[in-house]
Design a protein around this motif. Structure first.
Motif, PDB file in Angstrom:
ATOM      1  N   GLY A 106       0.629  -1.269   0.015  1.00 57.84           N
ATOM      2  CA  GLY A 106       0.185   0.046   0.009  1.00 57.84           C
ATOM      3  C   GLY A 106       0.933   1.358  -0.060  1.00 57.84           C
ATOM      4  N   ARG A 107       2.159   1.107  -0.297  1.00 54.99           N
ATOM      5  CA  ARG A 107       3.157   2.316  -0.355  1.00 54.99           C
ATOM      6  C   ARG A 107       3.728   2.787  -1.523  1.00 54.99           C
ATOM      7  N   GLY A 108       2.863   2.134  -2.860  1.00 51.43           N
ATOM      8  CA  GLY A 108       3.425   2.442  -3.824  1.00 51.43           C
ATOM      9  C   GLY A 108       4.688   2.017  -4.601  1.00 51.43           C
ATOM     10  N   MET A 109       5.038   0.834  -3.864  1.00 52.90           N
ATOM     11  CA  MET A 109       6.343   0.061  -3.986  1.00 52.90           C
ATOM     12  C   MET A 109       6.310  -0.735  -5.498  1.00 52.90           C
ATOM     13  N   VAL A 110       5.214  -1.186  -5.798  1.00 54.36           N
ATOM     14  CA  VAL A 110       5.120  -2.031  -7.240  1.00 54.36           C
ATOM     15  C   VAL A 110       5.321  -0.665  -8.126  1.00 54.36           C
ATOM     16  N   LYS A 111       4.605   0.380  -7.925  1.00 52.03           N
ATOM     17  CA  LYS A 111       4.801   1.324  -9.100  1.00 52.03           C
ATOM     18  C   LYS A 111       6.357   1.724  -9.084  1.00 52.03           C
ATOM     19  N   LYS A 130       5.987  -6.362 -21.269  1.00 50.69           N
ATOM     20  CA  LYS A 130       4.895  -7.345 -21.309  1.00 50.69           C
ATOM     21  C   LYS A 130       4.571  -7.951 -19.940  1.00 50.69           C
ATOM     22  N   VAL A 131       3.257  -8.019 -19.849  1.00 49.49           N
ATOM     23  CA  VAL A 131       2.884  -8.402 -18.388  1.00 49.49           C
ATOM     24  C   VAL A 131       1.363  -9.057 -18.472  1.00 49.49           C
ATOM     25  N   ASP A 132       1.161  -9.979 -17.454  1.00 54.65           N
ATOM     26  CA  ASP A 132      -0.375 -10.668 -17.665  1.00 54.65           C
ATOM     27  C   ASP A 132      -0.568 -10.694 -16.051  1.00 54.65           C
ATOM     28  N   THR A 133      -1.786 -10.516 -15.943  1.00 55.38           N
ATOM     29  CA  THR A 133      -2.315 -10.717 -14.477  1.00 55.38           C
ATOM     30  C   THR A 133      -3.936 -11.384 -14.431  1.00 55.38           C
ATOM     31  N   ASN A 134      -4.214 -11.890 -13.420  1.00 53.73           N
ATOM     32  CA  ASN A 134      -5.678 -12.510 -13.391  1.00 53.73           C
ATOM     33  C   ASN A 134      -6.449 -11.392 -13.154  1.00 53.73           C
ATOM     34  N   TYR A 135      -7.717 -11.854 -13.760  1.00 50.26           N
ATOM     35  CA  TYR A 135      -8.884 -10.988 -14.067  1.00 50.26           C
ATOM     36  C   TYR A 135      -9.224 -10.185 -12.504  1.00 50.26           C
ATOM     37  N   ASP A 136      -9.065 -11.025 -11.634  1.00 52.77           N
ATOM     38  CA  ASP A 136      -9.536 -10.427 -10.188  1.00 52.77           C
ATOM     39  C   ASP A 136      -8.435 -10.074  -9.362  1.00 52.77           C
ATOM     40  N   ASN A 137      -7.057  -9.528  -9.944  1.00 49.42           N
ATOM     41  CA  ASN A 137      -5.972  -9.070  -9.136  1.00 49.42           C
ATOM     42  C   ASN A 137      -6.072  -7.529  -9.344  1.00 49.42           C
ATOM     43  N   MET A 138      -7.253  -7.125  -8.533  1.00 42.75           N
ATOM     44  CA  MET A 138      -7.533  -5.562  -8.957  1.00 42.75           C
ATOM     45  C   MET A 138      -6.170  -4.871  -8.728  1.00 42.75           C
ATOM     46  N   LYS A 142      -5.048  -2.364 -11.402  1.00 42.44           N
ATOM     47  CA  LYS A 142      -4.854  -0.688 -11.408  1.00 42.44           C
ATOM     48  C   LYS A 142      -3.497  -0.089 -11.607  1.00 42.44           C
ATOM     49  N   ILE A 143      -2.734  -0.538 -11.050  1.00 44.36           N
ATOM     50  CA  ILE A 143      -1.126  -0.340 -11.070  1.00 44.36           C
ATOM     51  C   ILE A 143      -0.951  -0.247 -12.737  1.00 44.36           C
ATOM     52  N   GLU A 145      -2.624  -0.077 -15.343  1.00 46.63           N
ATOM     53  CA  GLU A 145      -3.727   1.240 -15.794  1.00 46.63           C
ATOM     54  C   GLU A 145      -2.657   2.460 -15.646  1.00 46.63           C
ATOM     55  N   SER A 146      -2.441   2.796 -14.184  1.00 43.77           N
ATOM     56  CA  SER A 146      -1.728   3.816 -13.893  1.00 43.77           C
ATOM     57  C   SER A 146      -0.346   4.326 -14.585  1.00 43.77           C
ATOM     58  N   LYS A 147       0.093   3.210 -14.877  1.00 45.34           N
ATOM     59  CA  LYS A 147       1.434   3.038 -15.439  1.00 45.34           C
ATOM     60  C   LYS A 147       1.541   3.254 -17.001  1.00 45.34           C
ATOM     61  N   GLY A 148       0.440   3.360 -17.665  1.00 47.29           N
ATOM     62  CA  GLY A 148       0.267   3.580 -19.002  1.00 47.29           C
ATOM     63  C   GLY A 148       0.348   2.363 -19.701  1.00 47.29           C
ATOM     64  N   TYR A 149       0.173   1.211 -19.177  1.00 54.75           N
ATOM     65  CA  TYR A 149       0.167  -0.180 -19.862  1.00 54.75           C
ATOM     66  C   TYR A 149      -1.275  -0.383 -20.883  1.00 54.75           C
ATOM     67  N   SER A 150      -1.122  -0.900 -22.043  1.00 53.29           N
ATOM     68  CA  SER A 150      -2.313  -0.982 -22.599  1.00 53.29           C
ATOM     69  C   SER A 150      -2.737  -2.368 -22.780  1.00 53.29           C
ATOM     70  N   TYR A 151      -4.190  -2.787 -22.698  1.00 51.38           N
ATOM     71  CA  TYR A 151      -4.675  -4.077 -22.573  1.00 51.38           C
ATOM     72  C   TYR A 151      -4.550  -4.519 -23.991  1.00 51.38           C
ATOM     73  N   CYS A 152      -3.922  -5.936 -24.258  1.00 52.49           N
ATOM     74  CA  CYS A 152      -3.592  -6.369 -25.708  1.00 52.49           C
ATOM     75  C   CYS A 152      -4.473  -7.435 -25.953  1.00 52.49           C
ATOM     76  N   GLY A 153      -4.965  -7.996 -24.773  1.00 53.11           N
ATOM     77  CA  GLY A 153      -6.065  -9.370 -25.031  1.00 53.11           C
ATOM     78  C   GLY A 153      -5.859 -10.521 -24.094  1.00 53.11           C
TER      79      GLY A 153
END
Length: 170
Positions: A106-111, A130-138, A142-143, A145-153
């Motif tokens: 919760g301190r922005g470390m992943v960003k 490139k990165v993937d994640t589970n549909y339920d890893n909210m 969010k990270i 999206e905030s870092k400018g990654y584009s959803y590709c499929g």
């Protein structure tokens, strides 16, 4: 207070601390109702393999391990088939197994981790991440999206379909 953050390769001596951090993340995902990482993966063998292959990295805060991630250059067989389309077909860095120590959550470390990964990618002339994640890893969704990654499929990994993202770096 400005804390010193560094990204470095994980060493075999780090494996128990990394495994502890991953176990905390597995439990957090379970508490959040996520199905990701609830089937025995990743495990200590995964951590040891990452480190042995040079894929394991840690983000340290004033010398203390805060985040673990596997960074793999141009190699994720599951990414060769995507329901959708990647943004690029050049060299890429794959980010897998991101786990944060509970005391840094919760301190922005992943960003901060992604900031460092982007710097490394750029400095090595690698086109994208490139990165993937589970549909339920909210949290990760969010990270990204905030870092400018584009959803590709979607990509199919051993434990099911995942949302796939890419960011062009150079």
């Amino acid at each position: 207070m400005n804390l010193e953050t560094k990204l470095r390769k994980a060493e075999m001596e780090d494996r128990n601390e990394i495994w502890n951090i991953i176990q905390q993340s597995i439990e957090r995902r379970k508490q959040d109702g996520s199905t990701q990482w609830q089937n025995g993966y990743p495990n200590m063998g995964t951590v040891e393999s990452d480190i042995a292959k040079g894929f394991g990295y840690v983000l340290t805060i004033d010398g203390e391990i805060a985040v673990y991630a596997a960074l793999i250059l141009n190699d994720e067989p599951a990414y060769s088939t995507i329901e959708g389309a990647w943004l690029s077909d050049g060299e890429f860095l794959v980010v897998h197994r991101v786990a944060v120590d509970a005391k840094f959550a919760g301190r922005g470390m992943v960003k901060k981790l992604f900031d460092h990964i982007e710097e490394v990618t750029k400095s090595h002339g690698i086109q994208s991440i490139k990165v993937d994640t589970n549909y339920d890893n909210m949290a990760m969704l969010k990270i990204l999206e905030s870092k400018g990654y584009s959803y590709c499929g979607e990509v199919l990994l051993a434990d099911g379909m995942r949302k796939a993202y890419e960011k062009i770096i150079i």
